[in-house]
Design a protein around this motif. Structure first.
Motif, mmCIF file in Angstrom:
data_model
loop_
_atom_site.group_PDB
_atom_site.id
_atom_site.type_symbol
_atom_site.label_atom_id
_atom_site.label_comp_id
_atom_site.label_asym_id
_atom_site.label_seq_id
_atom_site.Cartn_x
_atom_site.Cartn_y
_atom_site.Cartn_z
ATOM 1 N N MET A 1 37.030 36.607 53.195
ATOM 2 C CA MET A 1 36.779 37.079 51.855
ATOM 3 C C MET A 1 35.387 37.689 51.763
ATOM 4 S SD MET A 1 38.765 34.306 49.417
ATOM 5 C CE MET A 1 37.916 34.825 47.990
ATOM 6 N N ALA A 2 34.452 37.104 52.497
ATOM 7 C CA ALA A 2 33.088 37.623 52.460
ATOM 8 C C ALA A 2 33.040 39.053 52.994
ATOM 9 C CB ALA A 2 32.157 36.724 53.261
ATOM 10 N N GLU A 3 33.775 39.318 54.071
ATOM 11 C CA GLU A 3 33.786 40.659 54.640
ATOM 12 C C GLU A 3 34.436 41.653 53.686
ATOM 13 O OE1 GLU A 3 35.576 42.931 58.521
ATOM 14 O OE2 GLU A 3 34.920 40.859 58.745
ATOM 15 N N ALA A 4 35.540 41.254 53.047
ATOM 16 C CA ALA A 4 36.193 42.125 52.069
ATOM 17 C C ALA A 4 35.267 42.395 50.893
ATOM 18 C CB ALA A 4 37.503 41.500 51.592
ATOM 19 N N THR A 5 34.532 41.376 50.470
ATOM 20 C CA THR A 5 33.568 41.533 49.385
ATOM 21 C C THR A 5 32.499 42.554 49.781
ATOM 22 O OG1 THR A 5 33.917 39.322 48.517
ATOM 23 C CG2 THR A 5 31.794 40.331 48.035
ATOM 24 N N PHE A 6 32.019 42.449 51.004
ATOM 25 C CA PHE A 6 30.995 43.372 51.502
ATOM 26 C C PHE A 6 31.528 44.801 51.548
ATOM 27 C CE2 PHE A 6 28.911 45.596 55.043
ATOM 28 C CZ PHE A 6 27.606 45.568 54.598
ATOM 29 N N LYS A 7 32.736 44.976 52.093
ATOM 30 C CA LYS A 7 33.321 46.316 52.221
ATOM 31 C C LYS A 7 33.537 46.970 50.861
ATOM 32 C CE LYS A 7 35.794 45.731 56.578
ATOM 33 N NZ LYS A 7 37.111 45.635 57.211
ATOM 34 N N ARG A 8 33.998 46.193 49.885
ATOM 35 C CA ARG A 8 34.310 46.733 48.564
ATOM 36 C C ARG A 8 33.081 46.871 47.680
ATOM 37 N NH1 ARG A 8 39.461 43.473 46.378
ATOM 38 N NH2 ARG A 8 38.229 43.741 44.505
ATOM 39 N N GLU A 13 37.825 37.693 44.258
ATOM 40 C CA GLU A 13 38.059 36.395 43.637
ATOM 41 C C GLU A 13 39.366 35.779 44.132
ATOM 42 O OE1 GLU A 13 36.001 34.882 41.477
ATOM 43 O OE2 GLU A 13 34.575 36.541 41.379
ATOM 44 N N LEU A 14 39.411 34.443 44.185
ATOM 45 C CA LEU A 14 40.645 33.753 44.571
ATOM 46 C C LEU A 14 41.793 34.142 43.654
ATOM 47 C CD1 LEU A 14 39.577 30.111 45.520
ATOM 48 C CD2 LEU A 14 40.251 31.960 47.027
ATOM 49 N N LYS A 15 41.499 34.330 42.372
ATOM 50 C CA LYS A 15 42.535 34.710 41.407
ATOM 51 C C LYS A 15 43.190 36.035 41.808
ATOM 52 C CE LYS A 15 43.304 35.735 36.560
ATOM 53 N NZ LYS A 15 42.723 35.912 35.240
ATOM 54 N N GLU A 16 42.382 36.999 42.210
ATOM 55 C CA GLU A 16 42.901 38.303 42.632
ATOM 56 C C GLU A 16 43.780 38.164 43.871
ATOM 57 O OE1 GLU A 16 41.281 42.515 44.502
ATOM 58 O OE2 GLU A 16 39.836 41.088 43.678
ATOM 59 N N VAL A 17 43.305 37.386 44.848
ATOM 60 C CA VAL A 17 44.069 37.180 46.083
ATOM 61 C C VAL A 17 45.379 36.457 45.758
ATOM 62 C CG1 VAL A 17 44.071 36.135 48.383
ATOM 63 C CG2 VAL A 17 41.962 37.147 47.481
ATOM 64 N N ALA A 18 45.307 35.451 44.894
ATOM 65 C CA ALA A 18 46.499 34.689 44.512
ATOM 66 C C ALA A 18 47.541 35.601 43.861
ATOM 67 C CB ALA A 18 46.117 33.550 43.566
ATOM 68 N N GLU A 19 47.118 36.431 42.935
ATOM 69 C CA GLU A 19 48.044 37.319 42.243
ATOM 70 C C GLU A 19 48.667 38.342 43.191
ATOM 71 O OE1 GLU A 19 45.653 38.875 39.076
ATOM 72 O OE2 GLU A 19 45.862 37.057 37.866
ATOM 73 N N ALA A 20 47.873 38.857 44.114
ATOM 74 C CA ALA A 20 48.356 39.894 45.026
ATOM 75 C C ALA A 20 49.265 39.342 46.125
ATOM 76 C CB ALA A 20 47.175 40.632 45.656
ATOM 77 N N THR A 21 49.032 38.097 46.526
ATOM 78 C CA THR A 21 49.785 37.529 47.653
ATOM 79 C C THR A 21 50.909 36.597 47.225
ATOM 80 O OG1 THR A 21 48.278 35.641 47.835
ATOM 81 C CG2 THR A 21 47.771 37.601 49.178
#
Length: 81
Positions: A1-8, A13-21
């Protein structure tokens, strides 16, 4: 998640990952914060799809002897309870 945060350039957020997955936020929290959490292959697959990465990017091998074990009550403890 840290790497994705850096790239973007913004926090993932966990909420975003939860909704998408489709994974529950509690499951994601445990996967991130509990060493030795027994994640299913379906959960790992969902994360790899979301982040566009490989298994080695979302999971780390930890030998059994390095995973802290929860102590279970003994039979004596159960009879005294």
């Amino acid at each position: 998640m840290a790497e994705a945060t850096f790239k973007r350039g913004q926090r993932v957020e966990l909420k975003e990952v939860a909704e998408a997955t489709g994974l529950h936020r509690t499951t994601l929290y445990r996967m991130v914060n509990l060493r030795g959490y027994n994640a299913t292959l379906n959960n790992i697959d969902a994360l790899c799809r979301f982040f566009g990465c490989g298994v080695g990017d979302v999971a780390v091998y930890v030998p059994d002897e390095e995973v802290p074990q929860a102590s279970l009550p003994s039979a004596a403890d159960k009879t005294n309870a």
